[in-house]
Design a protein around this motif. Structure first.
Motif, short mmCIF file in Angstrom:
data_model
loop_
_atom_site.label_atom_id
_atom_site.label_comp_id
_atom_site.label_asym_id
_atom_site.label_seq_id
_atom_site.Cartn_x
_atom_site.Cartn_y
_atom_site.Cartn_z
N LEU A 334 0.84 -1.20 0.00
CA LEU A 334 0.00 0.00 0.00
C LEU A 334 0.87 1.25 0.00
CD1 LEU A 334 -2.78 -0.74 2.66
CD2 LEU A 334 -2.64 -1.50 0.30
N ASN A 335 0.33 2.34 -0.54
CA ASN A 335 0.97 3.65 -0.45
C ASN A 335 0.27 4.41 0.67
OD1 ASN A 335 2.65 3.56 -3.05
ND2 ASN A 335 0.60 3.07 -3.79
N GLN A 336 0.90 4.44 1.85
CA GLN A 336 0.25 5.02 3.02
C GLN A 336 0.83 6.40 3.32
OE1 GLN A 336 0.96 1.00 5.08
NE2 GLN A 336 -0.75 1.85 6.25
N SER A 337 -0.06 7.37 3.49
CA SER A 337 0.35 8.75 3.73
C SER A 337 -0.33 9.26 4.99
CB SER A 337 -0.03 9.62 2.53
OG SER A 337 0.41 10.95 2.71
N GLN A 338 0.43 10.02 5.79
CA GLN A 338 -0.13 10.54 7.05
C GLN A 338 -0.37 12.04 6.94
OE1 GLN A 338 1.40 8.98 10.73
NE2 GLN A 338 1.33 10.98 11.73
N VAL A 339 -1.56 12.47 7.33
CA VAL A 339 -1.89 13.89 7.26
C VAL A 339 -1.10 14.65 8.32
CG1 VAL A 339 -4.21 13.46 6.37
CG2 VAL A 339 -3.88 13.76 8.83
N ASN A 340 -0.89 15.93 8.07
CA ASN A 340 -0.19 16.80 9.01
C ASN A 340 -0.82 18.19 8.95
OD1 ASN A 340 1.57 18.22 10.61
ND2 ASN A 340 3.44 17.58 9.55
N PRO A 341 -1.88 18.42 9.74
CA PRO A 341 -2.61 19.69 9.68
C PRO A 341 -1.74 20.91 9.96
CG PRO A 341 -3.83 18.06 10.96
CD PRO A 341 -2.47 17.49 10.71
N GLU A 342 -0.64 20.73 10.73
CA GLU A 342 0.23 21.86 11.07
C GLU A 342 0.86 22.51 9.84
OE1 GLU A 342 3.11 20.80 14.00
OE2 GLU A 342 1.61 20.29 15.52
N ILE A 343 1.04 21.72 8.79
CA ILE A 343 1.62 22.28 7.55
C ILE A 343 0.58 22.37 6.44
CG2 ILE A 343 3.96 21.52 8.10
CD1 ILE A 343 3.54 19.17 6.14
N GLY A 344 -0.70 22.23 6.82
CA GLY A 344 -1.77 22.36 5.84
C GLY A 344 -2.08 21.10 5.06
N TYR A 345 -1.47 19.98 5.48
CA TYR A 345 -1.73 18.71 4.78
C TYR A 345 -2.87 18.01 5.50
CZ TYR A 345 -0.73 14.19 2.51
OH TYR A 345 -0.82 13.02 1.80
N THR A 346 -4.10 18.29 5.09
CA THR A 346 -5.29 17.76 5.73
C THR A 346 -5.88 16.63 4.89
OG1 THR A 346 -6.71 19.34 4.57
CG2 THR A 346 -5.80 20.04 6.70
N PHE A 347 -6.97 16.02 5.39
CA PHE A 347 -7.66 14.99 4.62
C PHE A 347 -8.13 15.54 3.28
CE2 PHE A 347 -8.34 12.61 8.70
CZ PHE A 347 -7.76 11.43 8.29
N ALA A 348 -8.65 16.78 3.30
CA ALA A 348 -9.17 17.37 2.07
C ALA A 348 -8.06 17.65 1.06
CB ALA A 348 -9.93 18.65 2.39
N SER A 349 -6.97 18.33 1.51
CA SER A 349 -5.88 18.65 0.58
C SER A 349 -5.16 17.38 0.14
CB SER A 349 -4.89 19.61 1.23
OG SER A 349 -4.28 19.03 2.37
#
Length: 562
Positions: A334-349
């Motif tokens: 799988l290609n697994q990616s973790q969100v990081n809201p602190e840098i603007g990487y949210t579920f939506a983006s």
């Protein structure tokens, strides 16, 4: 150096050979290696002081048979100890000859948390007596020096013992929290929190700091929450821990989620899915596009179910991308990616980016907001199979929740393939399971709840209630710590979105009562009915179904009933 190493290896081989020959001569079995993951309760059958004095230790127990490793089984003191145990507790004893190194390794299982707490207390009090306690050291030292202090102190051993105790006890979480006069350590086992040990107030902050260092968190930041993770090696097994710190009134609380890759990544067959529910899920994941939603509260096993589905879907010809917060288990392929809201990487983006990565299947950790919900629906409509979770109490409630988030009913009806709800209940211990007599009034209530379930569905559950119903419980044994319950199983409500339900979504905005009536008409089991069938199969108890389904269940214990 090479010759010296070779000589030691030769000596070790010669020692093992001599011990094997001795075992053959005296008619004993030979224990060449120390078994892994021996529970403290097993070695504790012989008190530590007695074991060390007589060079013998228990390493396995099966019913009334215990296996004992001994350095010299001919030693009269050791023989007398074993004879006394055999007569007193009516035990059968199987003796294994073992080397001193194997014996010492088994005896490390005696090192309990309470012993480590005492050592840490004594060490800290020695520092205080010398006029330099932990906090003074911290103030006078750099952060690097503090790390060295914490690594060398008995507190490091204490943390290791707490982690090992949690893993061996099959805990899912560890809570370390400050109280007025001390720190409390609790373990969540099978969904229930239990107190493990109490730590003196003076040592609590050092334990917290040690865990923060292991998790690469800032040890001097105590005013705001932090999240991290680390890996712990327990007798050759790599266990991941997800760490969360939280400022509270008495200091700082730490919660550790145990992420055992081997335990966590289960197959769909072992989850508890049975009958038509299993068939409907298998059918839904065979679709080339559409949305599958799993609902339930935190800790109900939604992520575990998602990973079990991804294991089925994980094929070389598919591009599967996950967006998680956080990544709980690493699944190869799988290609697994973790969100990081602190840098603007949210579920939506993150979802926008994923859609440019040519995915076949997308797994989204959670639909949290309107923007993510809208993007998910559009992804499901444009040739992607979308799997995600939603925090609602019921499967049917997910439909109304998405409409509340602003999803147009006509888009939702076209994209949604299946909604399911789940809860986790504790299993009856297989070792001490037995039938339980219950009043006729409760039997009648159970029959009333399942009266509309078809004979075909009961057959899929391998149940025959033509002669009445039987329920079970665990009477309590050593294997389940006298609770009668060991492990967990999920109960489900799996609702495929049929053409009739699609029409209700479009014309009646997913009216819950209408969808519920259609679910019942189609013979789809409610989560309560699935739970009761698992009670009749002997997997769990009525009390567990009452506990997790709360007021939804009508099977109430009568006054005076067991």
């Amino acid at each position: 150096m090479k010759n010296e190493k070779k000589t030691k290896e030769t000596e070790s081989q010669e020692e093992i050979k001599a011990l094997k020959e001795k075992a053959d001569v005296f008619g004993f079995k030979f224990l060449e290696k120390a078994p892994k993951n021996i529970k403290g309760s097993i070695v504790g059958i012989i008190p530590e002081e007695v074991a060390r004095k007589n060079n013998l230790v228990v390493f396995e127990k099966n019913d009334n048979l215990i296996k004992v490793a001994a350095l010299d089984p001919e030693d009269m003191n050791a023989v007398n100890v074993l004879r006394f145990m055999s007569e007193k507790d009516n035990l059968e004893i199987e003796i294994y000859l073992a080397s001193k190194s194997v014996l010492d390794e088994i005896m490390t299982n005696y090192a309990g948390a309470n012993v480590m707490v005492q050592e840490a207390v004594e060490s800290f009090r020695e520092d205080v007596a010398q006029g330099q306690n932990f906090h003074e050291k911290k103030e006078k030292s750099t952060e690097k020096k503090v790390e060295e202090i914490l690594k060398d102190a008995p507190v490091a051993k204490l943390v290791e013992v707490i982690l090992a105790h949690a893993i061996e006890g099959n805990a899912s979480d560890i809570h370390i929290e400050p109280l007025d006069s001390d720190y409390r350590v609790r373990f969540r086992v099978d969904g229930i929190l239990r107190i493990g040990l109490m730590i003196p107030k003076e040592i609590g902050p050092a334990v917290i700091s040690r865990i923060k260092i292991m998790s690469s968190l800032k040890i001097d930041e105590k005013r705001k929450p932090q999240d991290g993770r680390f890996r712990f090696n327990l007798r050759g097994s790599q266990i991941d821990f997800r760490v969360s710190s939280l400022p509270v009134i008495n200091g700082e609380k730490i919660v550790l989620r145990i992420l055992d890759k081997e335990e966590g990544l289960v197959n769909i067959e072992t989850l508890g899915l049975l009958g038509t529910a299993m068939e409907n899920i298998r059918m839904a994941i065979r679709e080339s596009f559409g949305m599958i939603l799993i609902t339930g509260p935190t800790g109900s096993g939604k992520s575990t179910t998602l990973y079990a589905l991804l294991k089925i879907l994980n094929k070389e010809e598919r591009n599967i991308i996950t967006l998680e917060d956080p990544i709980e288990y690493n699944l190869e392929g799988l290609n697994q990616s973790q969100v990081n809201p602190e840098i603007g990487y949210t579920f939506a983006s993150g979802l926008r980016t994923i859609l440019r990565q040519d995915p076949n299947i997308i797994m989204l950790g959670e639909v949290r907001d309107s923007e993510t919900a809208e993007l998910s629906v559009h992804a499901a409509l444009t040739g992607h199979l979308m799997l995600s979770t939603l925090h609602t109490n019921t499967a049917i409630g997910a439909i109304a929740r998405l409409i509340d988030m602003g999803i147009e009913p006509f888009l939702l009806s076209s994209s949604l393939r299946l909604v399911m709800a789940q809860r986790l209940v504790r299993r009856i211990c297989d070792n001490c399971k037995e039938k339980k007599e219950i009043p006729e009034v409760i039997k009648n209530k159970i029959l009333d709840e399942i009266k509309n379930i078809s004979a075909e569905e009961l057959k899929k559950y391998d149940l025959d209630i033509s002669k009445g119903v039987e329920v079970y419980h665990g009477k309590g044994c050593e294997a389940c710590n006298e609770t009668g319950l060991k492990g967990r199983v999920a109960i489900y409500e799996v609702v495929p979105v049929s053409e009739t339900i699609q029409n209700i979504i479009i014309e009646k905005s997913g009216n819950e009562s209408l969808v519920e009536k259609e679910r019942d008409r189609a013979g789809i089991l409610s989560i309560k009915q699935d739970g009761l069938l698992k009670v009749l199969k002997g997997l769990t108890t009525i009390e567990e179904i009452e506990r997790v389904t709360e007021i939804d269940i009508n099977v109430i214990k009568e006054e005076g009933a067991e």
